[in-house]
Write an enzyme that holds these catalytic residues in place. Structure first.
Site, PDB file in Angstrom:
ATOM      1  N   SER A   1      53.980  17.948  10.849  1.00  0.00           N
ATOM      2  CA  SER A   1      53.900  18.954  11.316  1.00  0.00           C
ATOM      3  C   SER A   1      54.779  18.881  13.209  1.00  0.00           C
ATOM      4  O   SER A   1      55.157  17.434  13.344  1.00  0.00           O
ATOM      5  CB  SER A   1      52.385  18.449  11.903  1.00  0.00           C
ATOM      6  OG  SER A   1      52.222  20.191  13.105  1.00  0.00           O
TER       7      SER A   1
ATOM      8  N   TYR B   1      45.029  14.550  16.238  1.00  0.00           N
ATOM      9  CA  TYR B   1      45.920  15.094  15.090  1.00  0.00           C
ATOM     10  C   TYR B   1      47.029  15.146  15.409  1.00  0.00           C
ATOM     11  O   TYR B   1      47.843  14.410  14.173  1.00  0.00           O
ATOM     12  CB  TYR B   1      45.989  16.690  15.311  1.00  0.00           C
ATOM     13  CG  TYR B   1      46.818  17.530  14.280  1.00  0.00           C
ATOM     14  CD1 TYR B   1      46.447  17.618  12.717  1.00  0.00           C
ATOM     15  CD2 TYR B   1      48.187  18.160  14.918  1.00  0.00           C
ATOM     16  CE1 TYR B   1      47.504  18.304  12.530  1.00  0.00           C
ATOM     17  CE2 TYR B   1      48.513  18.942  14.457  1.00  0.00           C
ATOM     18  CZ  TYR B   1      48.500  18.971  12.719  1.00  0.00           C
ATOM     19  OH  TYR B   1      49.494  19.852  12.389  1.00  0.00           O
TER      20      TYR B   1
END
Length: 300
Positions: free
Chosen positions: A147, A173
């Site tokens: 990501s 994350y």
């Protein structure tokens, strides 16, 4: 730098026009929804024998029937489940797409005490890929879905499980997404003699998926994750799966390994203030080797 004729608006189907995957076998984790489902669907449409790894086997089986694949139970947060999937796998494997993930969850821990995002997004996939290594064929491709969020932080080396630091769902994350890239860098180095290509990617910001379901639980996301950010490409599910499919099966990237892609091209270095590119620490070979050893030690 690797570039292709495709870009941010290309769809997964467009990327594989004219590509015949008959006789190839593929595994896609998180293949019951979102870009995982589209990745699996397009690979199957091109002729591959596709297995989707799913936590909800009933729902996964229905999706598999719709897209011409098969479903198998896989809970990446449960190392026992990962070992079960690996043990049950029979025969060669040509494509492994490490797609499943969670984002910005409230603090949760596995039974080992591992922080859930690191355990799911990285450790589960690490165990799966290393467990299936001997089944991967010469010329096989492993795709690690990362990501743009990785640019928000490196691995928290002294406390990956947030046992001594206050838990921050976005830091956790980002750490897990950096780990996805570092895995690709070290796996590419280790598996080069086996002719196994391993690459990572940023799929873009995808509309209408389950990945953002926890954001409401933990409050506002940081500015860099906001919808007003114009640097990262916003995409449909069909567009979001394109880079995964490119790395999994396109002849345009044959022999390419250890790289990070976005919008169907190899990404350049991240530049401060721009929401694109790959952070230096995410492709640092020393960091990659360190993470491999840490991960191996953790999963035993």
């Amino acid at each position: 730098m690797v570039t292709t004729a495709f870009g941010a608006q290309s769809t997964a189907e467009e990327v594989l026009v004219g590509v015949d995957l008959t006789g190839r076998r593929a595994v896609v984790t998180g293949g019951a929804s979102g870009i995982g489902r589209e990745t699996a669907r397009v690979l199957a449409k091109a002729g591959a024998e596709v297995t989707i790894g799913v936590r909800d086997l009933d729902a996964g089986t229905r999706v598999a029937q719709e897209i011409g694949a098969r479903a198998a139970y896989l809970d990446l947060a449960d190392q026992g489940s990962v070992r079960g999937f690996v043990s049950a796998w029979e025969g060669p494997l040509d494509i492994l797409v490490l797609n499943a993930g969670v984002m910005a969850t409230p603090l949760q821990r596995t039974k080992q005490g591992w922080e859930m995002q690191f355990a799911t997004n990285h450790l589960g996939h690490f165990a799966l890929a290393t467990g299936l290594h001997d089944d991967l064929t010469p010329g096989a491709r492993v795709v690690s879905v990362s990501s743009v969020g990785h640019i928000n932080g490196d691995v928290q080396w002294d406390d990956v499980n947030f046992e001594r630091h206050p838990y921050d769902p976005w830091a956790a994350y980002s750490q897990s997404k950096t780990a996805n890239i570092l895995f690709a860098v070290e796996a590419a180095r280790r598996w080069a003699p086996d002719r196994i290509a391993v690459n990572a990617l940023n799929p873009g910001r995808i509309t209408s998926t389950n990945l953002s379901r926890h954001i409401g639980d933990i409050g506002n996301s940081p500015t860099s994750f906001d919808a007003s950010s114009t640097d990262v490409s916003w995409k449909t599910i069909e567009q979001g799966a394109a880079t995964s499919v490119l790395l999994a099966a396109s002849p345009l990237v044959e022999g390419v390994t250890g790289r990070y892609f976005e919008d169907c091209d190899e990404a350049g270095p991240h530049q401060a203030g721009i929401r694109r590119g790959v952070a230096d620490y995410a492709v640092d070979p020393e960091h990659a080797a360190r993470l491999w050893q840490l991960s191996s030690d953790m999963i035993g």
